[in-house]
Design an enzyme around this catalytic site. Structure first.
Site, PDB file in Angstrom:
ATOM      1  N   GLY A 213      55.798 -84.925  36.770  1.00  0.00           N
ATOM      2  CA  GLY A 213      54.783 -83.707  36.925  1.00  0.00           C
ATOM      3  C   GLY A 213      53.498 -84.229  36.660  1.00  0.00           C
ATOM      4  N   ASN A 214      52.571 -83.707  36.874  1.00  0.00           N
ATOM      5  CA  ASN A 214      51.401 -84.199  36.464  1.00  0.00           C
ATOM      6  C   ASN A 214      50.422 -83.281  35.390  1.00  0.00           C
ATOM      7  OD1 ASN A 214      49.476 -82.047  38.103  1.00  0.00           O
ATOM      8  ND2 ASN A 214      51.274 -82.704  39.524  1.00  0.00           N
ATOM      9  N   ARG A 215      49.346 -83.590  35.284  1.00  0.00           N
ATOM     10  CA  ARG A 215      48.437 -82.952  34.194  1.00  0.00           C
ATOM     11  C   ARG A 215      47.669 -81.748  34.460  1.00  0.00           C
ATOM     12  NH1 ARG A 215      46.132 -87.734  30.223  1.00  0.00           N
ATOM     13  NH2 ARG A 215      45.285 -85.614  29.234  1.00  0.00           N
ATOM     14  N   SER A 216      47.678 -81.275  35.740  1.00  0.00           N
ATOM     15  CA  SER A 216      46.874 -80.132  36.318  1.00  0.00           C
ATOM     16  C   SER A 216      47.182 -79.162  35.379  1.00  0.00           C
ATOM     17  CB  SER A 216      47.073 -80.105  37.788  1.00  0.00           C
ATOM     18  OG  SER A 216      46.602 -78.610  38.130  1.00  0.00           O
TER      19      SER A 216
END
Ligand code: CTP
Ligand code: CA
Length: 235
Positions: free
Chosen positions: A33-36
């Protein structure tokens, strides 16, 4: 005297906003995933709804509380997990839409193989695990390539880190051209001194590759500036 209702300058427009970060499964319990946070995308959706638009919000991973705060009769919410799901949902929502804003943080790569069962230290031999990844499709580039309504405005977002403002603008200019979007909203984080962490700061690159708007402050203020730029680009 300020009107309680505020501006209704997006009335009559159907807008699509994607928000949040996609998650690519690795096995039944893990993902890349990513930190958005999705906060900027949700602020865009709320601002558009309050300014009178009919909003189709396509949310990848966004906290439930953030989405609850955005609930509005003018916002239709669809959820998506992976980049592929987000692509399908955005394409479906974009039919008949006047504006599409891709604020979601889309995974650039996904695991080639998704394990049916949880990876375990017994199933993975030795201390190293090598993951093979493959590029996801570029949702935004495909939206532009498949656009049938010439009046539809397509907007991309890009978070760039650049050593100078000139370099940031140059990267934004190149990315807007590569994507073929009408507007590219570039996050100024990374070069702006005195940048406050709660806020956002952006520059909007227009069709001629030039900065046509800048905004900093709350994500709501930035959202309003993006809609102002969209209206100006459509005028
Ligand atoms: N985007 C997309 N599909 C992807 C990747 C990105 O639609 N697979 C969209 C994002 O939602 C954003 C825009 O493209 O609106 C720019 O994203 P960015 O990550 O800056 O662009 P990339 O082409 O992925 O380039 P980079 O290698 O710099 O990440
Ligand atoms: Ca990317």
């Amino acid at each position: 005297l300020a009107l309680v209702e505020g501006r209704r300058d997006l009335a009559g427009l159907v807008v699509v906003v994607s928000a949040g970060g996609t998650r690519e499964p690795l096995d039944p319990v893990r993902f890349l995933g990513n930190r958005s946070s999705g906060l900027q995308g949700v602020a865009l959706a709320r601002a558009a709804a309050e300014r009178g638009a009919e909003v189709r919000l396509v949310a990848a991973h966004v906290d439930d509380g953030v989405l609850r705060d955005a609930a509005s009769p003018r916002i239709r919410l669809t959820r998506a997990g992976t980049a592929a799901e987000l692509g399908d949902a955005v394409r479906a929502a974009s039919v008949g839409a006047d504006v599409v804003v891709m604020a979601a943080a889309v995974a650039d790569y996904r695991p080639v193989d998704v394990a049916d069962a949880k990876l375990t230290k017994e199933s993975v031999p030795g201390p190293r695990l090598t993951l093979e990844l493959v590029q996801t499709e570029d949702i935004l580039a495909r939206l532009v390539a498949d656009r049938t309504d010439g009046a539809q405005t397509i907007v991309g977002f890009a978070a760039e880190t650049a050593p100078t403002r000139a370099e940031l603008l140059e990267r934004g200019r190149r990315k807007r051209e590569r994507k073929g979007v009408d507007l590219l909203v570039v996050n100024e984080v990374g070069w702006s001194l005195g940048f406050e962490s709660g806020d956002n700061a952006v520059v909007v690159i227009g069709r001629r590759g030039e900065p046509i708007a800048e905004a900093s402050g709350s994500k709501r203020a930035v959202a309003d500036a993006v809609w102002d730029a969209v209206l100006a680009a459509r005028a």
